[in-house]
Write a protein that holds these residues in place. Sequence first.
Motif, PDB file in Angstrom:
ATOM      1  N   ALA A  68       9.531  18.848  -1.000  1.00  0.00           N
ATOM      2  CA  ALA A  68       8.015  18.534  -1.361  1.00  0.00           C
ATOM      3  C   ALA A  68       7.573  16.809  -0.649  1.00  0.00           C
ATOM      4  CB  ALA A  68       7.944  18.259  -2.691  1.00  0.00           C
ATOM      5  N   PHE A  69       8.255  15.832  -0.817  1.00  0.00           N
ATOM      6  CA  PHE A  69       7.647  14.448  -0.652  1.00  0.00           C
ATOM      7  C   PHE A  69       7.083  14.733   0.662  1.00  0.00           C
ATOM      8  CE2 PHE A  69       8.831  10.742   1.973  1.00  0.00           C
ATOM      9  CZ  PHE A  69       7.924   9.750   1.096  1.00  0.00           C
ATOM     10  N   ALA A  70       8.492  15.652   1.897  1.00  0.00           N
ATOM     11  CA  ALA A  70       7.685  15.622   3.336  1.00  0.00           C
ATOM     12  C   ALA A  70       6.597  16.746   3.489  1.00  0.00           C
ATOM     13  CB  ALA A  70       9.407  16.221   3.817  1.00  0.00           C
TER      14      ALA A  70
ATOM     15  N   ILE B 214       2.497  15.504  -7.031  1.00  0.00           N
ATOM     16  CA  ILE B 214       2.225  14.575  -6.430  1.00  0.00           C
ATOM     17  C   ILE B 214       1.207  13.861  -5.361  1.00  0.00           C
ATOM     18  CG2 ILE B 214       3.601  13.777  -3.589  1.00  0.00           C
ATOM     19  CD1 ILE B 214       6.122  15.254  -4.167  1.00  0.00           C
ATOM     20  N   VAL B 215       0.051  14.750  -3.980  1.00  0.00           N
ATOM     21  CA  VAL B 215      -0.412  13.870  -3.734  1.00  0.00           C
ATOM     22  C   VAL B 215      -1.768  13.472  -4.782  1.00  0.00           C
ATOM     23  CG1 VAL B 215      -2.596  15.014  -2.682  1.00  0.00           C
ATOM     24  CG2 VAL B 215      -0.218  16.153  -1.601  1.00  0.00           C
TER      25      VAL B 215
ATOM     26  N   ASP C 285       0.847  -1.428   0.191  1.00  0.00           N
ATOM     27  CA  ASP C 285      -0.414  -0.257   0.210  1.00  0.00           C
ATOM     28  C   ASP C 285       0.710   0.837   0.170  1.00  0.00           C
ATOM     29  OD1 ASP C 285       0.642  -0.572   2.784  1.00  0.00           O
ATOM     30  OD2 ASP C 285      -1.001   0.046   4.387  1.00  0.00           O
ATOM     31  N   GLN C 286       2.439   1.253   0.143  1.00  0.00           N
ATOM     32  CA  GLN C 286       3.130   2.433  -0.437  1.00  0.00           C
ATOM     33  C   GLN C 286       3.301   2.221  -1.596  1.00  0.00           C
ATOM     34  OE1 GLN C 286       6.064   0.693   2.984  1.00  0.00           O
ATOM     35  NE2 GLN C 286       5.330   2.530   4.071  1.00  0.00           N
ATOM     36  N   VAL C 287       3.604   3.745  -1.421  1.00  0.00           N
ATOM     37  CA  VAL C 287       3.918   4.559  -3.180  1.00  0.00           C
ATOM     38  C   VAL C 287       4.695   4.871  -2.834  1.00  0.00           C
ATOM     39  CG1 VAL C 287       3.408   6.364  -4.833  1.00  0.00           C
ATOM     40  CG2 VAL C 287       1.354   5.475  -3.272  1.00  0.00           C
ATOM     41  N   VAL C 288       5.555   4.272  -4.079  1.00  0.00           N
ATOM     42  CA  VAL C 288       7.264   4.668  -4.393  1.00  0.00           C
ATOM     43  C   VAL C 288       7.563   5.780  -5.064  1.00  0.00           C
ATOM     44  CG1 VAL C 288       9.438   3.616  -5.282  1.00  0.00           C
ATOM     45  CG2 VAL C 288       7.616   2.298  -4.214  1.00  0.00           C
ATOM     46  N   PHE C 289       8.431   6.460  -4.939  1.00  0.00           N
ATOM     47  CA  PHE C 289       8.908   7.921  -5.896  1.00  0.00           C
ATOM     48  C   PHE C 289       9.888   8.105  -6.027  1.00  0.00           C
ATOM     49  CE2 PHE C 289       4.871   8.710  -2.642  1.00  0.00           C
ATOM     50  CZ  PHE C 289       4.571   9.985  -3.550  1.00  0.00           C
TER      51      PHE C 289
END
Length: 370
Positions: free
Chosen positions: A217-219, A333-334, A195-199
Amino acid sequence: MKLCHVVYIPRFSGAEILVRNLAIQHCSEGHEIAVIAVMPAESSFAIVQQDLSAVGVLLNFPANSLNKWERLRFLAEALKQFSPDVIFAHAVIPSFYTRYAVRLAGLNNIPVVSVLHDASQDDYASPYFRFLEKWLAPPPAAIVAVSQTAVENYRQCIRSDVATQVIANGIQLEAFKQQFDRTQARQEIFKVDADQVVFLQVGRISATKQQHYSLEAFAAAVKTFNVSGKLCFAGLIEDKAYEAELKLKAVQLGMIDRVLFLGARPDVPKLLAAADVYLMPSLFEAHSVAFIEALASGIPIIASNIASFQFGAKFPGVWLVGLNQVDEFVSAIVQTSGNPQRWQRDLSAYSIEKTSSSYLEISKSLASIR
């Protein structure tokens, strides 16, 4: 034909990957290919050396660092030994060395093609390089550039009487159509749950690639919008101080457990297949091979709105955001993390077959008039 590529430092980077792809393709068509460098190979290039050696490409790199005159002599001797029909010198510095080296070696009749890899900037913006190119360096037989902008810069600022051609970079498209065990790859490489998204960001660890911008931006997306995922950086470490800054920033942002540094990787197709969203907020780029590879993989892409990425806007699933527009980057990102999907994109215009064919046409035309 006997074709030679000259590079500065053999490393796992865009121009060198293009050279690898061209060399392998031309070897498969029965041509003799050599890759020569004026500096020793970096460790990141080891896997590329194996690929090239396996198909019979002649590799000639100095074992130790050389001064300017030693580089010139080394290159002259290497060119004399191989005696190519045409030489492609990739980027400004290798082009300077090569044009002087052919004269030192007494190979004046061998055409040297300067390959300009900078799509959006002026390859000869440096006053020093511009002076050398315009007034001192022997003219190249032709100019190959990855964009019309680069050609126009050269013709306006240096010489207008040299034959020029724009050839887009190409990649091995078939490598990005391979099927991987995605679940296994995600667990082995990224160590994430389903369920985790890998960037993912692929590129040299360097301030111009703006990994710090991706991190910020990720944070913000994690803290403000509860995005669940991990940020992964793949690429050789060009700037160790910058890498240390990134790791310190990850600690300060409370993201150290969510950020992964993978180093230089030879399995980029697998990385792209296993990741969910691709980030590329570069300050500037040439005609980026990494960007084309991401497009070919079908992964959603969030990249900076710079000139060399504009061609990507015509493809679905590509978000180009303004430089230093953190809110815009966070929003993208969202949006992409909510439902990551794969996109069908026609990258046939950027196949290595198309690119290598154009390089071969130039080679034949130049060799015929020697």
